[in-house]
Scaffold this active site. Structure first.
Site, short mmCIF file in Angstrom:
data_model
loop_
_atom_site.label_atom_id
_atom_site.label_comp_id
_atom_site.label_asym_id
_atom_site.label_seq_id
_atom_site.Cartn_x
_atom_site.Cartn_y
_atom_site.Cartn_z
N CYS A 43 0.85 -1.20 0.00
CA CYS A 43 0.00 0.00 0.00
C CYS A 43 0.88 1.25 0.00
O CYS A 43 0.62 2.22 -0.71
CB CYS A 43 -0.95 0.01 1.19
N GLY B 92 -3.91 -5.37 9.44
CA GLY B 92 -4.29 -6.68 9.97
C GLY B 92 -3.08 -7.53 10.33
O GLY B 92 -1.93 -7.13 10.13
N GLY C 95 -1.81 -10.18 8.96
CA GLY C 95 -0.94 -10.57 7.84
C GLY C 95 0.10 -9.50 7.55
O GLY C 95 1.29 -9.79 7.42
N THR C 96 -0.35 -8.25 7.48
CA THR C 96 0.57 -7.14 7.20
C THR C 96 1.59 -7.00 8.33
O THR C 96 2.78 -6.76 8.09
CB THR C 96 -0.21 -5.82 7.02
#
Length: 303
Positions: free
Chosen positions: A130, A163, A165-166
């Protein structure tokens, strides 16, 4: 209008926001959502939206790929499992759009290099991160005018939008983003910093971009290039805004951006989700248009 059927892997913040984007697409039709936790909110939302779901990971999807005509898969899981997911689906002729920082395929930042991926028959493209999607267009806007010796980006995102995962992928995030600042942004050397801000109420995504040019910066041309690039990004992320800059200090060019989301899943402060998911959807739509036109044929990659 024919639509290309898609699967989403990873029903977290990114996967769920992406689902909302794909449901509005004129050429993509999401048909599967893949997770590993049967109780996850993302899987429930996908089921409620009429998608088929599995909580058995990619292995739960594989037997259905051919029957359900899945041609494109989006991986929004984690860098650690992406290579295996990609291998299994590529073997069935499914193209992967990678939203993890695994970066086993070439980088794609749509306003900078989307067109370069046309006709290359790639079975895996990586959407960087991102922070990369928000900042690399600005580095590229400068490097398209003159050589950039060093590019540094700082992405600040709200804790609530990041989240598990990040969080597990922070090192991969910084490495992959720095690599793409060089490869796609055009900086000779790149550096990336991510700040996860726990403030409540959550803060909107903010991005700072610093470039050191080799020669004295051509202020007028760089400013024009930056504004032109912002318009390109706004075509798919309307909430992408210049807050300040470009600020010139000797050979340093600094740009301060803000990214507001559409609020598809998390509220509008989570522009970091939108810039990633909208870029992934835009990229997949280009490939889908090629598939529909018959100019692209997906071929299985032997595992």
């Amino acid at each position: 209008m024919k639509k290309i059927k898609c699967a989403l892997i990873g029903p977290g913040n990114i996967g769920t926001d992406l689902l909302a984007k794909l449901q509005r697409s004129p050429v993509l039709e999401p048909v599967w959502m893949v997770g590993i936790d049967p109780g996850s909110d993302g899987l429930k939302r996908a089921r409620d939206a009429g998608l088929k779901t599995t909580a058995e990971g990619v292995d739960g999807l594989l037997p259905h790929v051919k029957a359900d005509g899945v041609q494109i898969a989006f991986d929004a899981t984690s860098a650690y499992v992406h290579a295996e997911n990609s291998r299994k689906l590529n073997a069935l002729g499914v193209m992967m759009i990678d939203l993890t920082p695994a970066a086993i395929g070439p980088f794609c930042v749509p306003p900078v290099n989307l067109k370069q991926h046309l006709g290359r028959r790639e079975m895996n493209v990586n959407m960087v991160t991102c922070g990369g999607q928000a900042t690399i267009p600005m580095v590229a806007a400068v490097s398209q005018v003159q050589a950039v010796a060093y590019g540094e980006i700082v992405a600040t995102v709200s804790s609530r939008s990041v989240g598990p995962g990040t969080r597990k992928n922070i090192d991969e995030f910084t490495r992959t983003t720095a690599g793409a600042v060089e490869k796609v942004g055009g900086a000779k050397k790149g550096k990336a910093i991510i700040i996860i801000n726990p403030a409540e109420p959550p803060l909107i995504m903010r991005d700072t971009v610093h470039c050191l040019t080799v020669d004295e910066p051509d202020r007028d041309r760089i400013t024009a290039s930056i504004h032109q690039m912002i318009r390109e990004v706004q075509k798919y992320v309307p909430g992408y805004k210049l807050v300040n800059g470009p600020v010139f200090d000797g050979k340093r060019v600094s740009v301060f951006m803000e990214v507001e989301g559409l609020g598809d899943y998390l509220p509008k402060y989570a522009g970091n989700l939108d810039i990633m998911t909208a870029a992934a959807a835009r990229t997949a739509e280009m490939f889908a248009e090629e598939l529909i036109a018959g100019t692209l044929k997906l071929e299985a990659v032997p595992a």
